[in-house]
Enzyme design. Structure first.
Site, PDB file in Angstrom:
ATOM      1  N   LYS A   1      -1.229  -9.370   3.302  1.00  0.00           N
ATOM      2  CA  LYS A   1      -0.436  -8.847   4.443  1.00  0.00           C
ATOM      3  C   LYS A   1      -1.299  -7.879   5.248  1.00  0.00           C
ATOM      4  O   LYS A   1      -1.978  -7.017   4.676  1.00  0.00           O
ATOM      5  CB  LYS A   1       0.837  -8.159   3.945  1.00  0.00           C
ATOM      6  CG  LYS A   1       1.651  -7.522   5.078  1.00  0.00           C
ATOM      7  CD  LYS A   1       3.087  -7.245   4.686  1.00  0.00           C
ATOM      8  CE  LYS A   1       3.329  -5.988   3.892  1.00  0.00           C
ATOM      9  NZ  LYS A   1       2.912  -4.733   4.545  1.00  0.00           N
TER      10      LYS A   1
ATOM     11  N   GLU B   1       9.471  -3.932  10.348  1.00  0.00           N
ATOM     12  CA  GLU B   1       9.866  -2.635   9.775  1.00  0.00           C
ATOM     13  C   GLU B   1      10.403  -1.727  10.873  1.00  0.00           C
ATOM     14  O   GLU B   1       9.748  -1.525  11.916  1.00  0.00           O
ATOM     15  CB  GLU B   1       8.650  -1.981   9.086  1.00  0.00           C
ATOM     16  CG  GLU B   1       8.981  -0.609   8.497  1.00  0.00           C
ATOM     17  CD  GLU B   1       7.974  -0.103   7.477  1.00  0.00           C
ATOM     18  OE1 GLU B   1       7.044  -0.842   7.105  1.00  0.00           O
ATOM     19  OE2 GLU B   1       8.149   1.056   7.047  1.00  0.00           O
TER      20      GLU B   1
ATOM     21  N   GLU C   1      -1.253  -5.359   8.880  1.00  0.00           N
ATOM     22  CA  GLU C   1      -0.398  -4.684   9.869  1.00  0.00           C
ATOM     23  C   GLU C   1      -1.019  -4.822  11.257  1.00  0.00           C
ATOM     24  O   GLU C   1      -2.178  -4.433  11.465  1.00  0.00           O
ATOM     25  CB  GLU C   1      -0.281  -3.188   9.535  1.00  0.00           C
ATOM     26  CG  GLU C   1       0.424  -2.933   8.220  1.00  0.00           C
ATOM     27  CD  GLU C   1       0.600  -1.447   7.925  1.00  0.00           C
ATOM     28  OE1 GLU C   1       0.277  -0.597   8.795  1.00  0.00           O
ATOM     29  OE2 GLU C   1       1.066  -1.130   6.817  1.00  0.00           O
TER      30      GLU C   1
ATOM     31  N   ASP D   1      -0.994  -6.130   0.030  1.00  0.00           N
ATOM     32  CA  ASP D   1      -1.352  -5.486   1.300  1.00  0.00           C
ATOM     33  C   ASP D   1      -2.855  -5.324   1.417  1.00  0.00           C
ATOM     34  O   ASP D   1      -3.515  -4.894   0.460  1.00  0.00           O
ATOM     35  CB  ASP D   1      -0.735  -4.076   1.351  1.00  0.00           C
ATOM     36  CG  ASP D   1       0.562  -4.039   2.125  1.00  0.00           C
ATOM     37  OD1 ASP D   1       0.774  -4.910   2.985  1.00  0.00           O
ATOM     38  OD2 ASP D   1       1.362  -3.121   1.870  1.00  0.00           O
TER      39      ASP D   1
ATOM     40  N   ASP E   1       0.848  -1.201   0.000  1.00  0.00           N
ATOM     41  CA  ASP E   1       0.000   0.000   0.000  1.00  0.00           C
ATOM     42  C   ASP E   1       0.884   1.253   0.000  1.00  0.00           C
ATOM     43  O   ASP E   1       0.379   2.375  -0.054  1.00  0.00           O
ATOM     44  CB  ASP E   1      -1.020  -0.013   1.149  1.00  0.00           C
ATOM     45  CG  ASP E   1      -0.383  -0.062   2.518  1.00  0.00           C
ATOM     46  OD1 ASP E   1       0.858  -0.166   2.603  1.00  0.00           O
ATOM     47  OD2 ASP E   1      -1.124   0.010   3.517  1.00  0.00           O
ATOM     48  N   SER E   2       2.217   1.054  -0.025  1.00  0.00           N
ATOM     49  CA  SER E   2       3.140   2.160  -0.290  1.00  0.00           C
ATOM     50  C   SER E   2       2.841   2.787  -1.651  1.00  0.00           C
ATOM     51  O   SER E   2       3.353   3.861  -1.964  1.00  0.00           O
ATOM     52  CB  SER E   2       4.596   1.672  -0.234  1.00  0.00           C
ATOM     53  OG  SER E   2       4.759   0.523  -1.053  1.00  0.00           O
TER      54      SER E   2
END
Ligand code: KIV
Length: 266
Positions: free
Chosen positions: A112, A181, A114, A84, A45-46
């Protein structure tokens, strides 16, 4: 490159061979990256930052993620694809299942998420239904406001213990991989040794089982701000093309010369 699966990735951890991961958001780069031997492509999602020009990943939608996952899947030549789950797309268990299914139907091999312990029930439900999951701990950019900025995580004893408890909870719930991260090297190293599942680091030192970077960062395209953990592989001696830069990245991940101490937090 032979087709990568959960089993080929897990085998790399067992052999002690570092796993190379890069982000991609389109078909052309997915083809180039996968043909250059990168084992995992992350549709991160960057893309909110590097494709859309947003200040954070918070505005990224499911529609955006499905679109870019479809594009990457069309160009991919054998890498394992992780997509993501964007901001607030996994706030409830019901939402998680529905949105993970959309990403898998768009071509992802794994999703993925978070976060730590609070996600364990959702992870159980996903894995029971055959959807592989990657966890993401440490600096979790979707929570940038709650974290008070993009800061190294797990530095004091209590934060390190919480991160360890979260990592073990994610593993027990069934994740196949965990991204760390911006975590101090010693902590990421210790957790990598303790966990059965493979760990992928970004700003977590060179002893995790693999490394990930955002494509645009490692190509030196982000000249506004260069985080400490980024190396510009286009600036390496002998590199004359994007393909050369990606090859140099894979080589440096494999021989653990990247990340060096200068890219690492303690
Ligand atoms: O969105 C992303 O690209 C990521 C990596 C930085 C790990 O989550």
């Amino acid at each position: 490159m032979k087709k990568q699966t959960l089993h080929t990735i897990q085998a790399l951890k067992h052999k002690g061979e570092p796993i190379s991961v890069l982000t991609a958001y389109d078909s052309t780069f997915a083809k180039l990256i996968s043909e250059t031997g990168v084992e995992i492509i992350l549709i991160g999602d960057s893309l909110g930052n590097v494709i859309q020009g947003q200040d954070s990943t918070v505005p990224v939608s499911m529609k955006d993620m499905c679109y870019h996952t479809t594009c990457v899947a069309r160009g991919n030549k054998g890498a394992l694809l992780i997509a993501d789950m964007p901001y607030m797309s996994y706030a409830t268990e019901k939402q998680t299942l529905k949105n993970a299914a959309k990403l898998m139907q768009s071509g992802a091999n794994m999703v993925k998420l978070e976060g730590g312990e609070w996600l364990t029930e959702s992870i159980r439900k996903l894995t029971e239904r055959g959807i592989p999951v990657c966890g993401h701990l440490g600096l979790t950019p979707q929570s940038v406001d709650a974290l008070g900025g993009y800061k190294v995580q797990g530095r004091d004893k209590a934060a390190a213990e919480k991160l360890e408890a979260d990592a073990m909870a994610l593993q027990d719930a069934g994740v196949s991989l965990i991204v760390f991260e911006c975590v101090p090297k010693d902590l990421a190293t210790r957790l990598t040794q303790k966990l059965q599942v493979a760990t992928i680091g970004i700003g977590a030192g060179n002893q995790t089982d693999g490394q990930v970077l955002v494509l645009q960062d490692m190509l030196g395209l982000n000249d506004d701000f260069q985080p400490k953990f980024v190396r510009n592989f286009m600036a390496e001696p002998g590199v004359q093309s994007i393909k050369d830069a990606i090859e140099a990245y894979v080589k440096s991940v494999k021989d653990r010369s990247f990340p060096s101490e200068s890219h690492t937090f303690d």
